[in-house]
Design a protein around this motif. Structure first.
Motif: not given
Length: 280
Positions: A111, A165, A169-170, A172-173
């Protein structure tokens, strides 16, 4: 699963899935060049977008690629350079909808920066989309119809919830956030949802650029009596489908490409887990 409502078999799923995968794996648009971000390969940019950003600080166009880097002489960080790139793309009409939402810019597994969501497809940048297939205890599937004002696939049917996403942010979140916003279901209703798995990475030519997207999927069995309700205005209606009706909608092409791929993936998993591999 209710074996009394036979609708299809594993071979049917695999045949249809193979056709969809071919639609989801396309070469970049004609005239597109690879994009590098801070020296790492991370996207594809078409000719019109190339012209729009050609004179910006931090943008270097070469015959084999278009490079985006920080511009120290202009006192611009990489994020600031990409902000100017997004604005230039908007002014040139390359962005379908400006969202004021940031997504992570990823290249070669790292990233590197953030950029306006509307700019990712004109630049062919990788995105991550999370989807939830919500099942009833008796084996029916909850699906959601996209609002008619959606910029992509308005009015088509979708998984129970799904979305991109966001920056920082991941997955899952993102899944929990999207499910609350789109289906009104709190995290406690999804406590037993399965782990996210990758269905495939899409490469698709679209009107606003090149979609390069990881489709991530989780399955969840909702408690009896639970009914989704939309909170963000992006869903027109929900339906809970028995297998014959679901298969009929699949055959009629009622779902978005991503949603159908996700639903077929869940159906394959459930069918393989059925006693004796019996179709349902």
């Amino acid at each position: 699963m209710d074996s009394s409502s036979v609708a299809f078999a594993l071979d049917d799923l695999q045949t249809r899935n193979a056709r969809l995968v071919r639609r989801a794996q396309q070469l970049p648009p004609a005239g597109a060049r690879p994009v590098t971000i801070a020296g790492r390969v991370g996207g594809w940019i078409g000719p019109i977008a190339q012209t729009a950003v050609a004179d910006l600080p931090g943008v270097h166009i070469e015959p084999e690629a278009v490079h985006f880097t920080a511009a120290p002489t202009a006192r611009l960080s990489l994020d600031a350079v990409l902000r100017e790139v997004a604005l230039a793309l908007r002014d040139a009409g390359c962005i379908r909808a400006w969202r004021d939402e940031l997504l992570d810019v990823m290249a070669e597994g790292q990233t590197l920066a953030r950029i306006e969501r509307g700019a990712v497809r004109p630049l062919g940048l990788l995105t991550q989309a999370v989807h939830l297939n919500g099942w009833s205890p008796d084996g029916r599937l909850w699906v959601a119809r996209r609002a008619l004002n959606k910029s992509t696939d308005p009015g088509l049917w979708d998984t129970l919830s799904g979305g991109l996403v966001a920056a920082g942010e991941d997955p899952e979140s993102a899944l929990l956030r999207e499910t609350f916003e789109e289906a009104g279901l709190p995290a406690v209703a999804l406590a037993a949802h399965g782990p996210l798995r990758t269905v495939l990475r899409m490469h698709r030519r679209l009107g606003d650029g090149y979609q390069v997207e990881n489709v991530l999927l989780s399955d969840c069995v909702l408690d009896a009596g639970v009914a989704p309700r939309n909170l963000d205005g992006e869903v027109l209606e929900f339906r809970c489908l028995a297998m014959p009706e679901l298969w009929d909608m699949i055959v009629r092409g009622a779902f978005t490409l991503e949603a159908e791929l996700a639903i077929l993936d869940s159906l394959r998993h459930r069918l393989k887990a059925a006693p004796g591999g019996v179709a349902f």
